[in-house]
Design a protein around this motif. Sequence first.
Motif, PDB file in Angstrom:
ATOM      1  N   LEU A 207       0.850  -1.190   0.000  1.00  0.00           N
ATOM      2  CA  LEU A 207       0.000   0.000   0.000  1.00  0.00           C
ATOM      3  C   LEU A 207       0.885   1.239   0.000  1.00  0.00           C
ATOM      4  O   LEU A 207       2.059   1.183   0.369  1.00  0.00           O
ATOM      5  N   ILE A 208       0.314   2.338  -0.433  1.00  0.00           N
ATOM      6  CA  ILE A 208       1.032   3.611  -0.393  1.00  0.00           C
ATOM      7  C   ILE A 208       0.337   4.487   0.647  1.00  0.00           C
ATOM      8  O   ILE A 208      -0.837   4.815   0.506  1.00  0.00           O
ATOM      9  N   SER A 209       1.074   4.822   1.663  1.00  0.00           N
ATOM     10  CA  SER A 209       0.500   5.652   2.729  1.00  0.00           C
ATOM     11  C   SER A 209       0.496   7.119   2.332  1.00  0.00           C
ATOM     12  O   SER A 209       1.395   7.592   1.624  1.00  0.00           O
ATOM     13  N   MET A 210      -0.558   7.808   2.791  1.00  0.00           N
ATOM     14  CA  MET A 210      -0.604   9.259   2.639  1.00  0.00           C
ATOM     15  C   MET A 210      -0.465   9.870   4.029  1.00  0.00           C
ATOM     16  O   MET A 210      -1.147   9.444   4.970  1.00  0.00           O
ATOM     17  N   PHE A 211       0.429  10.832   4.141  1.00  0.00           N
ATOM     18  CA  PHE A 211       0.666  11.491   5.425  1.00  0.00           C
ATOM     19  C   PHE A 211       0.101  12.918   5.363  1.00  0.00           C
ATOM     20  O   PHE A 211       0.388  13.661   4.427  1.00  0.00           O
ATOM     21  N   SER A 212      -0.710  13.254   6.350  1.00  0.00           N
ATOM     22  CA  SER A 212      -1.292  14.597   6.414  1.00  0.00           C
ATOM     23  C   SER A 212      -0.622  15.380   7.527  1.00  0.00           C
ATOM     24  O   SER A 212      -0.444  14.861   8.642  1.00  0.00           O
ATOM     25  N   VAL A 213      -0.263  16.595   7.215  1.00  0.00           N
ATOM     26  CA  VAL A 213       0.464  17.441   8.157  1.00  0.00           C
ATOM     27  C   VAL A 213      -0.453  18.563   8.638  1.00  0.00           C
ATOM     28  O   VAL A 213      -1.036  19.292   7.828  1.00  0.00           O
ATOM     29  N   TYR A 214      -0.585  18.634   9.951  1.00  0.00           N
ATOM     30  CA  TYR A 214      -1.384  19.693  10.578  1.00  0.00           C
ATOM     31  C   TYR A 214      -0.451  20.541  11.437  1.00  0.00           C
ATOM     32  O   TYR A 214       0.446  20.016  12.092  1.00  0.00           O
ATOM     33  N   GLU A 215      -0.692  21.827  11.434  1.00  0.00           N
ATOM     34  CA  GLU A 215       0.091  22.721  12.296  1.00  0.00           C
ATOM     35  C   GLU A 215      -0.787  23.087  13.489  1.00  0.00           C
ATOM     36  O   GLU A 215      -1.987  23.289  13.352  1.00  0.00           O
ATOM     37  N   LYS A 216      -0.156  23.138  14.644  1.00  0.00           N
ATOM     38  CA  LYS A 216      -0.914  23.496  15.855  1.00  0.00           C
ATOM     39  C   LYS A 216      -1.064  25.020  15.925  1.00  0.00           C
ATOM     40  O   LYS A 216      -0.086  25.760  15.917  1.00  0.00           O
ATOM     41  N   VAL A 217      -2.298  25.459  15.962  1.00  0.00           N
ATOM     42  CA  VAL A 217      -2.582  26.887  16.086  1.00  0.00           C
ATOM     43  C   VAL A 217      -3.425  27.055  17.342  1.00  0.00           C
ATOM     44  O   VAL A 217      -4.553  26.560  17.396  1.00  0.00           O
ATOM     45  N   GLY A 218      -2.837  27.724  18.327  1.00  0.00           N
ATOM     46  CA  GLY A 218      -3.520  27.844  19.608  1.00  0.00           C
ATOM     47  C   GLY A 218      -3.801  26.486  20.213  1.00  0.00           C
ATOM     48  O   GLY A 218      -4.854  26.266  20.816  1.00  0.00           O
ATOM     49  N   GLY A 219      -2.888  25.541  19.948  1.00  0.00           N
ATOM     50  CA  GLY A 219      -3.042  24.198  20.502  1.00  0.00           C
ATOM     51  C   GLY A 219      -3.912  23.283  19.672  1.00  0.00           C
ATOM     52  O   GLY A 219      -3.973  22.079  19.906  1.00  0.00           O
ATOM     53  N   LEU A 220      -4.601  23.827  18.639  1.00  0.00           N
ATOM     54  CA  LEU A 220      -5.499  23.008  17.812  1.00  0.00           C
ATOM     55  C   LEU A 220      -4.869  22.766  16.438  1.00  0.00           C
ATOM     56  O   LEU A 220      -4.302  23.680  15.843  1.00  0.00           O
ATOM     57  N   PRO A 221      -4.974  21.531  15.921  1.00  0.00           N
ATOM     58  CA  PRO A 221      -4.356  21.224  14.623  1.00  0.00           C
ATOM     59  C   PRO A 221      -5.127  21.842  13.456  1.00  0.00           C
ATOM     60  O   PRO A 221      -6.346  21.732  13.387  1.00  0.00           O
TER      61      PRO A 221
END
Length: 567
Positions: A207-221
């Motif tokens: 399988l090919i994994s997809m990675f999602s990147v979230y930035e924390k803003v005020g503690g929330l992604p």
Amino acid sequence: MPIIVMSVKIVVKKSLFFMFLFLLIAPSFSINVNAILVLEEASLEDVDRTWSDISLLFDDQYHNTATLLEELHNFNVIAPQLVDYEIIGTSYLGKNIYSLRITNELRTQQKAKTLVVAHHHGREQISVEVALRFIRYLLNNFGVDSEITDFVNTQEIYILPTINPDALDLVVNDQLFWLRKNARPFDDDGDGQLDEDSIDDVNGDGLISMFSVYEKVGGLPEYRYYYWEGIDNDGDGSVNEDMVGFVDLNRNYDMFFRDGNGWDDDTQATRFPGFVAFSELETQVYRDFALDHSFAMAYSLHSGGNATLLPGSTAGRNEPALYDSMLYDYAYMLPESYDYYGYRSASYTIEEDPVYPAGVWSHWMYFERGCTAPMSFELYGNLTTFAPELEVTIIDNSTHLITEWKEIKYLYGPSEEFINNLWLDVFPAFPYLLQNTPRLNVEATLHSIVDRPGSLTNVSFSCTNLSPKLNSSTEVEIFNMSGVKVFEEGYVIDADSTIVIYATIPLLSTFDESYEIKIGNEFTGYYHFTYRIELGTSGTSISFSMIGVMIILSGLLHIIIKRKKKN
Ligand SMILES: [Ca+2]
Ligand SMILES: [Ca+2]
Ligand SMILES: [Ca+2]
Ligand SMILES: [Ca+2]
Ligand SMILES: [Zn+2]
């Protein structure tokens, strides 16, 4: 074959036509001739069904371009009088793009045309399977189901099973389940090499994994971007910076190109539209094919969701009443939900394209090719792949959240053993396509008695548009067989309606000749009639004078139209 016959008595009066008689050195006496006017529909031959129900050669498995071609060839061998297929162009990797046509080939007049084009998008290979099963359905119901037999007799049904054959082979043969775009080699990073650092199955799980990147803003992604599983194949310090895949073919059409929504100006993005419209060989092949045909209604097959999408824009639907009615029909005929392999997908949605997407097939077909109802048909979407538990957190710190998702393989098509189940779920939309394609039934009636040379014949053509929903797209016109318009006027025929065109037809120049007429337009196809005079049994001779008079009457004089709404 209806034949309308009217007995007439032709009487030549020398007082009226003395000059002609004299000039043509005709006998100087009156003659009485019994003649018969005949108006008949062009010969309509039937194809005898000689085949038993057919199966696909490679059923229960996804086709690549090689097995697909074997199926097309097999269809043609089994039913050569219904099936023709041809190469309409080639892809960047030199693979053929095919169009297959199903029609009763013994009836050579141009018929109403219908289109199913599949597989703009590589990973949506289920659309190829549904296209093949549509062909199988037509061949297996021909000669058995009277409605399907009638559609094949009166329509030219075109099926393009893939316009992205390069990506089909990469997805099916090489497991590139993430590939949406075409496979034109392109140097994304400008290092002089093409596609040198694509996606890799690093952990070898298939399988090919997809990675999602979230930035924390005020503690929330907050979501920022995603990337695919991979390694730095060329050692330039970047990972997957020059992947296989270039242009999203369904963003490359010359309508709202790089306008509207749903595109991304990054050559690596899944919805990169190309630098200019129709830049790609595959869309050029489709464009040139489409310019040769007129389709009032057509399907483009996709997957990834369950939806029936008709052209719309931020300003609203292009054909509000028609589209509302069709979308409710689809919602009724397609399943509310279904299960495959433990995954449950969503019901078909009733929606237009919510905003006008840039450069898509449906808008080009609607605005540039006069296609009244070009429907983008999302055949399958496995929404359970988006279940929250399937997005696994791999990094969660004070600045970032990164998740891994492995489900792309299962999002766009069911497991192989469920392909035929999917066809059974969606097939009602296909006879619906054929039923709603505008085509004509024309009945001709002779009205007048010819009582002397020079009489014109009054004829009426009762033209019915058999589509319950679509009008005739453009005016229905009457032509002679040379393609010259017999009347200046033409009339758009509403859905499920009949108009009666009254025409006055001149006598023929000789009794040997027939006078041929065709009625219709490029969308409905044409109905052909032959009009001729036969001498009756008591008509033993005919004066040259009559023939001379008939030669002089070479024009059509008038036309009256009466509209009659069909009940
Ligand atoms: Ca490169
Ligand atoms: Ca992997
Ligand atoms: Ca690299
Ligand atoms: Ca790589
Ligand atoms: Zn698609």
